[in-house]
Design an enzyme around this catalytic site. Sequence first.
Site, PDB file in Angstrom:
ATOM      1  N   ARG A  88      55.938   3.092  64.772  1.00 37.04           N
ATOM      2  CA  ARG A  88      55.376   3.426  63.477  1.00 37.04           C
ATOM      3  C   ARG A  88      56.306   4.340  62.701  1.00 37.04           C
ATOM      4  O   ARG A  88      55.932   4.875  61.667  1.00 37.04           O
ATOM      5  CB  ARG A  88      54.082   4.180  63.739  1.00 37.04           C
ATOM      6  CG  ARG A  88      52.891   3.595  63.049  1.00 37.04           C
ATOM      7  CD  ARG A  88      51.724   4.408  63.567  1.00 37.04           C
ATOM      8  NE  ARG A  88      50.552   4.173  62.835  1.00 37.04           N
ATOM      9  CZ  ARG A  88      49.558   3.404  63.250  1.00 37.04           C
ATOM     10  NH1 ARG A  88      49.638   2.752  64.384  1.00 37.04           N
ATOM     11  NH2 ARG A  88      48.484   3.293  62.525  1.00 37.04           N
ATOM     12  N   ARG A 155      34.426   4.268  62.089  1.00 36.35           N
ATOM     13  CA  ARG A 155      35.474   5.102  62.675  1.00 36.35           C
ATOM     14  C   ARG A 155      35.677   6.360  61.820  1.00 36.35           C
ATOM     15  O   ARG A 155      35.702   6.256  60.590  1.00 36.35           O
ATOM     16  CB  ARG A 155      36.783   4.301  62.715  1.00 36.35           C
ATOM     17  CG  ARG A 155      37.384   4.215  64.089  1.00 36.35           C
ATOM     18  CD  ARG A 155      38.482   3.221  64.142  1.00 36.35           C
ATOM     19  NE  ARG A 155      39.719   3.682  63.517  1.00 36.35           N
ATOM     20  CZ  ARG A 155      40.850   3.001  63.536  1.00 36.35           C
ATOM     21  NH1 ARG A 155      40.897   1.822  64.136  1.00 36.35           N
ATOM     22  NH2 ARG A 155      41.928   3.453  62.945  1.00 36.35           N
ATOM     23  N   ARG A 166      46.303   7.971  55.248  1.00 34.27           N
ATOM     24  CA  ARG A 166      46.929   7.023  56.191  1.00 34.27           C
ATOM     25  C   ARG A 166      47.831   6.043  55.461  1.00 34.27           C
ATOM     26  O   ARG A 166      48.894   5.664  55.953  1.00 34.27           O
ATOM     27  CB  ARG A 166      45.840   6.264  56.973  1.00 34.27           C
ATOM     28  CG  ARG A 166      45.141   7.146  57.997  1.00 34.27           C
ATOM     29  CD  ARG A 166      43.847   6.555  58.475  1.00 34.27           C
ATOM     30  NE  ARG A 166      44.014   5.326  59.222  1.00 34.27           N
ATOM     31  CZ  ARG A 166      43.022   4.485  59.482  1.00 34.27           C
ATOM     32  NH1 ARG A 166      41.795   4.742  59.051  1.00 34.27           N
ATOM     33  NH2 ARG A 166      43.252   3.399  60.165  1.00 34.27           N
TER      34      ARG A 166
HETATM   35  P1  AP5 Z   1      45.400   2.780  64.567  1.00 37.74           P
HETATM   36  O1  AP5 Z   1      44.152   2.666  65.319  1.00 37.74           O
HETATM   37  O2  AP5 Z   1      46.574   1.974  65.002  1.00 37.74           O
HETATM   38  O3  AP5 Z   1      45.058   2.485  63.056  1.00 37.74           O
HETATM   39  P2  AP5 Z   1      45.837   1.687  61.915  1.00 37.74           P
HETATM   40  O4  AP5 Z   1      47.200   1.210  62.124  1.00 37.74           O
HETATM   41  O5  AP5 Z   1      45.672   2.619  60.793  1.00 37.74           O
HETATM   42  O6  AP5 Z   1      45.154   0.369  61.920  1.00 37.74           O
HETATM   43  P3  AP5 Z   1      43.651   0.046  62.014  1.00 37.74           P
HETATM   44  O7  AP5 Z   1      43.221  -0.008  63.443  1.00 37.74           O
HETATM   45  O8  AP5 Z   1      42.864   0.975  61.115  1.00 37.74           O
HETATM   46  O9  AP5 Z   1      43.582  -1.334  61.311  1.00 37.74           O
HETATM   47  P4  AP5 Z   1      44.116  -2.769  61.750  1.00 37.74           P
HETATM   48  O10 AP5 Z   1      45.366  -3.113  61.037  1.00 37.74           O
HETATM   49  O11 AP5 Z   1      44.094  -2.912  63.236  1.00 37.74           O
HETATM   50  O12 AP5 Z   1      42.978  -3.633  61.072  1.00 37.74           O
HETATM   51  P5  AP5 Z   1      41.672  -4.322  61.683  1.00 37.74           P
HETATM   52  O13 AP5 Z   1      42.055  -5.538  62.436  1.00 37.74           O
HETATM   53  O14 AP5 Z   1      40.791  -3.324  62.374  1.00 37.74           O
HETATM   54  O15 AP5 Z   1      45.875   4.292  64.479  1.00 37.74           O
HETATM   55  C1  AP5 Z   1      44.987   5.336  64.162  1.00 37.74           C
HETATM   56  C2  AP5 Z   1      45.746   6.656  64.138  1.00 37.74           C
HETATM   57  O16 AP5 Z   1      46.344   6.902  65.430  1.00 37.74           O
HETATM   58  C3  AP5 Z   1      46.915   6.729  63.162  1.00 37.74           C
HETATM   59  O17 AP5 Z   1      46.490   7.101  61.866  1.00 37.74           O
HETATM   60  C4  AP5 Z   1      47.794   7.811  63.824  1.00 37.74           C
HETATM   61  O18 AP5 Z   1      47.310   9.094  63.556  1.00 37.74           O
HETATM   62  C5  AP5 Z   1      47.618   7.533  65.302  1.00 37.74           C
HETATM   63  N1  AP5 Z   1      48.653   6.617  65.843  1.00 37.74           N
HETATM   64  C6  AP5 Z   1      48.476   5.356  66.321  1.00 37.74           C
HETATM   65  N2  AP5 Z   1      49.642   4.814  66.702  1.00 37.74           N
HETATM   66  C7  AP5 Z   1      50.599   5.771  66.473  1.00 37.74           C
HETATM   67  C8  AP5 Z   1      52.010   5.798  66.631  1.00 37.74           C
HETATM   68  N3  AP5 Z   1      52.702   4.747  67.120  1.00 37.74           N
HETATM   69  N4  AP5 Z   1      52.666   6.935  66.256  1.00 37.74           N
HETATM   70  C9  AP5 Z   1      51.999   7.999  65.776  1.00 37.74           C
HETATM   71  N5  AP5 Z   1      50.670   8.026  65.577  1.00 37.74           N
HETATM   72  C10 AP5 Z   1      49.975   6.928  65.927  1.00 37.74           C
HETATM   73  O19 AP5 Z   1      40.985  -4.780  60.318  1.00 37.74           O
HETATM   74  C11 AP5 Z   1      40.429  -3.834  59.421  1.00 37.74           C
HETATM   75  C12 AP5 Z   1      39.086  -4.357  58.878  1.00 37.74           C
HETATM   76  O20 AP5 Z   1      39.315  -5.497  58.051  1.00 37.74           O
HETATM   77  C13 AP5 Z   1      38.120  -4.843  59.984  1.00 37.74           C
HETATM   78  O21 AP5 Z   1      36.821  -4.523  59.593  1.00 37.74           O
HETATM   79  C14 AP5 Z   1      38.341  -6.354  60.032  1.00 37.74           C
HETATM   80  O22 AP5 Z   1      37.171  -7.042  60.468  1.00 37.74           O
HETATM   81  C15 AP5 Z   1      38.670  -6.673  58.579  1.00 37.74           C
HETATM   82  N6  AP5 Z   1      39.627  -7.768  58.433  1.00 37.74           N
HETATM   83  C16 AP5 Z   1      40.697  -8.029  59.219  1.00 37.74           C
HETATM   84  N7  AP5 Z   1      41.349  -9.112  58.768  1.00 37.74           N
HETATM   85  C17 AP5 Z   1      40.699  -9.516  57.653  1.00 37.74           C
HETATM   86  C18 AP5 Z   1      40.897 -10.574  56.717  1.00 37.74           C
HETATM   87  N8  AP5 Z   1      41.894 -11.431  56.811  1.00 37.74           N
HETATM   88  N9  AP5 Z   1      40.029 -10.671  55.701  1.00 37.74           N
HETATM   89  C19 AP5 Z   1      39.001  -9.812  55.581  1.00 37.74           C
HETATM   90  N10 AP5 Z   1      38.768  -8.803  56.424  1.00 37.74           N
HETATM   91  C20 AP5 Z   1      39.596  -8.648  57.449  1.00 37.74           C
END
Ligand code: AP5
Length: 212
Positions: A88, A155, A166
Amino acid sequence: MKIILLGAPGAGKGTQSANISEKYNIPAIATGDILRAAIKNGTELGKAAKSYIDAGKLVPDDVVIGIIKEYLGSDACKNGFILDGFPRSIPQAEALDAMGVKIDVVLSIEVADEKIIERMSGRRVCPCGASYHVLYKAPAKEGVCDKCGQALYVRADDAAETVKSRLETFHAQTEPLKAFYAKKGNLVTVQGQEEVADTTRLVFEALRPYEA
Ligand code: AP5
């Protein structure tokens, strides 16, 4: 296959990583999930990570690099893996290179910021790890997980102000990875679609050339 999934928070990395994991029978390593579990269990790792996650900032590189080293060294990863949420930052990507890990493809899921905000406000998650959306991926019974029957919740870092932070962190620290991997020649981009199934179709098409 060794895959990195890139994308803004809420771009659909977790959703697509579950689909890829099932299709190719490879484990998904989601640093966010690992950190949240550590917070829930009150471990030292969780204590170190909590304030960063609550503020929408990145957890320090050395902490997450340590986690990844441990996972990639396990037997479960020997036939391939999906990295969801790692690297990241450029130092994290360089650390992965320094471990000698050869990534086949880096898949970036592109979604505009306005769409991200809409998606995050509708996300509902389950303690078992399943994730839903009130409009786009609704469970059969409102507020209840289809897989295990537990109550769904919002969440903590999906609060509007935290999502804004974020997104800023993503643009400043994670987005430069696209140029980093484009230069290496293994970056593929997919436009996130309105429907989850449409994005999945594009993701599978993009991965096909990398199948063994
Ligand atoms: P993390 O849990 O990795 O969060 P993120 O990258 O911010 O990603 P999300 O899990 O929020 O979203 P996603 O892309 O997986 O989407 P999702 O599939 O759920 O990290 C959280 C925190 O941890 C970070 O802020 C940081 O502090 C820390 N961290 C983690 N890794 C780190 C690293 N390497 N280094 C440093 N810090 C780190 O989809 C989202 C929503 O949209 C869902 O409700 C889903 O159903 C919906 N959806 C999905 N696809 C579609 C579509 N095509 N159309 C409509 N809706 C959709």
